[in-house]
Design a protein around this motif. Structure first.
Motif, PDB file in Angstrom:
ATOM      1  N   GLU A  30       0.492   5.823  -0.835  1.00 41.06           N
ATOM      2  CA  GLU A  30      -0.383   6.969  -1.071  1.00 41.06           C
ATOM      3  C   GLU A  30       0.227   7.824  -2.171  1.00 41.06           C
ATOM      4  OE1 GLU A  30      -0.451   9.058   2.640  1.00 41.06           O
ATOM      5  OE2 GLU A  30      -2.053   7.797   3.438  1.00 41.06           O
ATOM      6  N   VAL A  31      -0.625   8.394  -3.011  1.00 45.57           N
ATOM      7  CA  VAL A  31      -0.189   9.335  -4.035  1.00 45.57           C
ATOM      8  C   VAL A  31      -0.923  10.642  -3.757  1.00 45.57           C
ATOM      9  CG1 VAL A  31      -0.053   9.848  -6.495  1.00 45.57           C
ATOM     10  CG2 VAL A  31       0.191   7.486  -5.706  1.00 45.57           C
ATOM     11  N   SER A  51       0.839  -1.203   0.000  1.00 40.28           N
ATOM     12  CA  SER A  51       0.000   0.000   0.000  1.00 40.28           C
ATOM     13  C   SER A  51       0.867   1.243   0.000  1.00 40.28           C
ATOM     14  CB  SER A  51      -0.896   0.030   1.234  1.00 40.28           C
ATOM     15  OG  SER A  51      -1.799  -1.035   1.193  1.00 40.28           O
ATOM     16  N   ARG A  91      -4.784   9.595  -2.960  1.00 39.28           N
ATOM     17  CA  ARG A  91      -5.270   8.271  -3.344  1.00 39.28           C
ATOM     18  C   ARG A  91      -4.435   7.216  -2.625  1.00 39.28           C
ATOM     19  NH1 ARG A  91      -7.607   9.312  -8.608  1.00 39.28           N
ATOM     20  NH2 ARG A  91      -9.073  10.951  -8.103  1.00 39.28           N
ATOM     21  N   CYS A  92      -5.086   6.334  -1.916  1.00 35.05           N
ATOM     22  CA  CYS A  92      -4.430   5.184  -1.294  1.00 35.05           C
ATOM     23  C   CYS A  92      -4.628   4.010  -2.246  1.00 35.05           C
ATOM     24  CB  CYS A  92      -5.060   4.870   0.055  1.00 35.05           C
ATOM     25  SG  CYS A  92      -4.888   6.209   1.238  1.00 35.05           S
ATOM     26  N   ILE A  93      -3.526   3.441  -2.689  1.00 35.54           N
ATOM     27  CA  ILE A  93      -3.607   2.361  -3.669  1.00 35.54           C
ATOM     28  C   ILE A  93      -2.701   1.205  -3.263  1.00 35.54           C
ATOM     29  CG2 ILE A  93      -4.159   3.913  -5.577  1.00 35.54           C
ATOM     30  CD1 ILE A  93      -1.192   3.527  -6.484  1.00 35.54           C
ATOM     31  N   SER A 104      -2.625   5.162  -9.761  1.00 35.42           N
ATOM     32  CA  SER A 104      -3.514   5.949  -8.905  1.00 35.42           C
ATOM     33  C   SER A 104      -4.548   6.743  -9.696  1.00 35.42           C
ATOM     34  CB  SER A 104      -2.702   6.918  -8.043  1.00 35.42           C
ATOM     35  OG  SER A 104      -2.214   7.995  -8.820  1.00 35.42           O
ATOM     36  N   VAL A 124      -4.109   9.794 -10.598  1.00 41.46           N
ATOM     37  CA  VAL A 124      -3.945  11.210 -10.268  1.00 41.46           C
ATOM     38  C   VAL A 124      -3.452  12.008 -11.472  1.00 41.46           C
ATOM     39  CG1 VAL A 124      -2.645  12.855  -8.844  1.00 41.46           C
ATOM     40  CG2 VAL A 124      -3.638  10.835  -7.801  1.00 41.46           C
ATOM     41  N   ALA A 181       3.320   3.754  -9.795  1.00 40.91           N
ATOM     42  CA  ALA A 181       2.324   3.986  -8.749  1.00 40.91           C
ATOM     43  C   ALA A 181       1.444   5.186  -9.092  1.00 40.91           C
ATOM     44  CB  ALA A 181       3.016   4.191  -7.404  1.00 40.91           C
ATOM     45  N   ILE A 182       2.052   6.242  -9.626  1.00 46.11           N
ATOM     46  CA  ILE A 182       1.265   7.420 -10.022  1.00 46.11           C
ATOM     47  C   ILE A 182       0.288   7.050 -11.124  1.00 46.11           C
ATOM     48  CG2 ILE A 182       1.413   9.683 -11.135  1.00 46.11           C
ATOM     49  CD1 ILE A 182       4.076  10.069  -9.570  1.00 46.11           C
TER      50      ILE A 182
END
Length: 92
Positions: free
Chosen positions: A9-10, A7, A21-23, A38, A40, A34-35
């Motif tokens: 966060e972005v 897990s 966003r928690c992914i 997400s 975002v 990861a970005i």
């Protein structure tokens, strides 16, 4: 064997809003992966992420940096005014 998920966060802030966003991503993913996961980047103006304006917990990182569980990936916006110039203006 299934890939291990972690897990992260972005986060991105602009003058009016904050996106958080928690992914979950596969262990060994990069900051840019990861970005992308997400979503975002799609809400940013122009949908572009500047790879020179990324960090984890306020420390700059490259887009190919590997994320770890619990990381807070931050997408920085451009400065509106150089900090040195802001000080000069305050002094005047």
């Amino acid at each position: 064997m299934a890939d291990r998920m972690i897990s992260v966060e972005v986060v991105h802030l602009d003058a009016e809003r904050q996106w958080l966003r928690c992914i979950e991503v596969v262990e060994g993913s990069t900051v840019m992966q990861a970005i992308s996961a997400s979503g975002v980047a799609e809400i940013l103006p122009g949908g572009m992420v500047d790879p020179d304006r990324l960090g984890i917990f306020s420390k700059r990182v490259s887009s190919d940096h590997l994320v770890q569980a619990g990381d807070r990936i931050e997408i920085y916006r451009p400065l509106m005014l150089d900090p040195m110039e802001a000080r000069r203006r305050r002094i005047r």
